[in-house]
Design a protein around this motif. Structure first.
Motif, PDB file in Angstrom:
ATOM      1  N   SER A  74       0.702  -1.186  -0.107  1.00  0.00           N
ATOM      2  CA  SER A  74       0.023  -0.045   0.207  1.00  0.00           C
ATOM      3  C   SER A  74       0.731   1.084  -0.099  1.00  0.00           C
ATOM      4  CB  SER A  74      -0.897   0.121   1.409  1.00  0.00           C
ATOM      5  OG  SER A  74      -1.622   1.402   1.278  1.00  0.00           O
ATOM      6  N   GLN A  75       0.429   2.127  -0.827  1.00  0.00           N
ATOM      7  CA  GLN A  75       1.144   3.616  -0.571  1.00  0.00           C
ATOM      8  C   GLN A  75       1.147   4.000   0.981  1.00  0.00           C
ATOM      9  OE1 GLN A  75      -0.675   6.251  -3.296  1.00  0.00           O
ATOM     10  NE2 GLN A  75      -0.345   5.060  -5.037  1.00  0.00           N
ATOM     11  N   PRO A  76       1.905   4.751   1.258  1.00  0.00           N
ATOM     12  CA  PRO A  76       2.120   5.298   2.485  1.00  0.00           C
ATOM     13  C   PRO A  76       1.044   6.239   2.675  1.00  0.00           C
ATOM     14  CG  PRO A  76       4.301   5.670   1.564  1.00  0.00           C
ATOM     15  CD  PRO A  76       3.167   5.197   0.661  1.00  0.00           C
ATOM     16  N   MET A  77       0.162   6.313   4.040  1.00  0.00           N
ATOM     17  CA  MET A  77      -0.904   6.836   4.405  1.00  0.00           C
ATOM     18  C   MET A  77      -0.951   7.656   5.800  1.00  0.00           C
ATOM     19  SD  MET A  77      -4.329   5.385   2.627  1.00  0.00           S
ATOM     20  CE  MET A  77      -3.768   3.594   2.880  1.00  0.00           C
ATOM     21  N   PHE A  78      -1.101   8.671   5.802  1.00  0.00           N
ATOM     22  CA  PHE A  78      -1.007   9.564   7.179  1.00  0.00           C
ATOM     23  C   PHE A  78      -1.832   9.235   8.004  1.00  0.00           C
ATOM     24  CE2 PHE A  78      -1.858  13.790   9.416  1.00  0.00           C
ATOM     25  CZ  PHE A  78      -0.486  13.691  10.094  1.00  0.00           C
ATOM     26  N   PHE A  79      -1.541   8.476   9.363  1.00  0.00           N
ATOM     27  CA  PHE A  79      -2.353   8.081  10.261  1.00  0.00           C
ATOM     28  C   PHE A  79      -3.983   7.613   9.738  1.00  0.00           C
ATOM     29  CE2 PHE A  79       0.278  11.117  13.127  1.00  0.00           C
ATOM     30  CZ  PHE A  79       0.629  10.045  14.044  1.00  0.00           C
ATOM     31  N   GLY A 115      -9.228   0.417   8.304  1.00  0.00           N
ATOM     32  CA  GLY A 115      -9.154  -0.621   7.257  1.00  0.00           C
ATOM     33  C   GLY A 115      -7.943  -0.906   6.906  1.00  0.00           C
ATOM     34  N   LEU A 116      -6.738   0.316   6.823  1.00  0.00           N
ATOM     35  CA  LEU A 116      -5.450  -0.477   6.365  1.00  0.00           C
ATOM     36  C   LEU A 116      -4.727  -1.083   7.400  1.00  0.00           C
ATOM     37  CD1 LEU A 116      -3.444  -0.123   4.258  1.00  0.00           C
ATOM     38  CD2 LEU A 116      -2.089   1.802   5.754  1.00  0.00           C
ATOM     39  N   GLY A 135      -6.858  -4.180  -0.990  1.00  0.00           N
ATOM     40  CA  GLY A 135      -8.342  -3.393  -0.704  1.00  0.00           C
ATOM     41  C   GLY A 135      -8.970  -3.198  -2.059  1.00  0.00           C
ATOM     42  N   TRP A 136     -10.015  -2.514  -1.924  1.00  0.00           N
ATOM     43  CA  TRP A 136     -11.278  -2.441  -2.958  1.00  0.00           C
ATOM     44  C   TRP A 136     -10.627  -1.895  -4.166  1.00  0.00           C
ATOM     45  CZ3 TRP A 136     -15.882  -0.705   0.456  1.00  0.00           C
ATOM     46  CH2 TRP A 136     -16.112  -1.805   1.400  1.00  0.00           C
ATOM     47  N   GLY A 137      -9.876  -1.075  -4.234  1.00  0.00           N
ATOM     48  CA  GLY A 137      -9.646  -0.289  -5.392  1.00  0.00           C
ATOM     49  C   GLY A 137      -8.698  -0.846  -6.312  1.00  0.00           C
TER      50      GLY A 137
END
Length: 239
Positions: free
Chosen positions: A6-11, A15-16, A168-170
């Motif tokens: 997954s791409q890095p996501m901020f807090f 689901g992640l 994930g769904w995407g």
């Protein structure tokens, strides 16, 4: 062996972390193009005035720039502003101190860009819930795999020794499922339960930062990070 990429996501949202819980190896996918409006540098939280964005300001983002190359704009004291927003939004939350201490611990570290900051935020939350135990966190650029799209994802899974790819769904919009099948790798999609928990400020929503879960439930929130998966054929049929 289960692989999640997954791409890095901020807090990010709960689901992640449900994906990470199921992974043996989690890949921070940071050497891909940054997309404006993504969750790489922003996330939603609940406040007395409703849901609002918590955003890390960025500096001189160029078209086609990779996430790992995007720099944070340090011309304002955004960290203090974030902490003030969180302190006010969760002033009545029973575990607000634990949540604020976690955010401070991330903000006190030196991040070389938004990709690294978001990775730090994810791994800090994983450590809080013990989701880091028994698994590896790697960066996509460390794999030495080039290319793009579905083929690159498959090659990364293969080089890491994966037998199952959880996503994930995407991903259903671009993943070549038959290619994975031919390589002997299962593809499973998240079946998000979106378990409700006590939230402040109105009707429950699952799509806010995991900081909301931490502030409201503390470590008991692990009970809400439990979603499973479904095979890709079933997902495509019913998803």
């Amino acid at each position: 062996m289960n692989i999640v990429i997954s791409q890095p996501m901020f807090f990010p949202w709960v689901g992640l972390f449900e994906q990470i819980r199921l992974a043996d190896v989690y890949v921070h996918y940071g050497d891909v193009q940054f997309s404006k409006g993504s969750f790489v540098n922003r996330v939603q939280i609940k406040t007395p005035e409703g849901v609002r964005w918590l955003t890390v300001p960025l500096q001189n983002v160029a078209l086609g720039q990779l996430i790992d190359d995007v720099q944070i704009n340090e011309s304002t004291d955004w960290r203090t502003r974030h902490l003030n927003i969180l302190e006010r939004a969760y002033s009545e939350a029973p575990y607000r101190t634990q949540m604020l201490d976690l955010v401070r611990s991330v903000y006190e570290q030196k991040a070389e860009g938004i990709g690294q900051l978001s990775r730090l935020s994810i791994e800090a939350c994983c450590a809080f819930y013990g989701l880091n135990i028994g698994k590896r966190f790697v960066e996509s650029k460390q794999t030495g795999i080039g290319g793009k799209g579905s083929e690159r994802v498959l090659d990364i899974v293969k080089v890491l020794g994966g037998t199952k790819y959880i996503t994930g769904w995407g991903a259903k919009n671009y993943l070549d499922h038959s290619q994975f099948e031919r390589a002997g790798i299962e593809v499973e999609y998240m079946n998000y339960e979106k378990r409700p928990y006590p939230q402040l400020h109105g009707e429950f929503t699952p799509y806010v930062s995991i900081l909301d879960l931490i502030a409201n439930t503390g470590r008991d929130g692990l009970e809400c990070i439990q979603s499973g998966t479904v095979g890709w054929k079933e997902w495509i049929k019913h998803g």
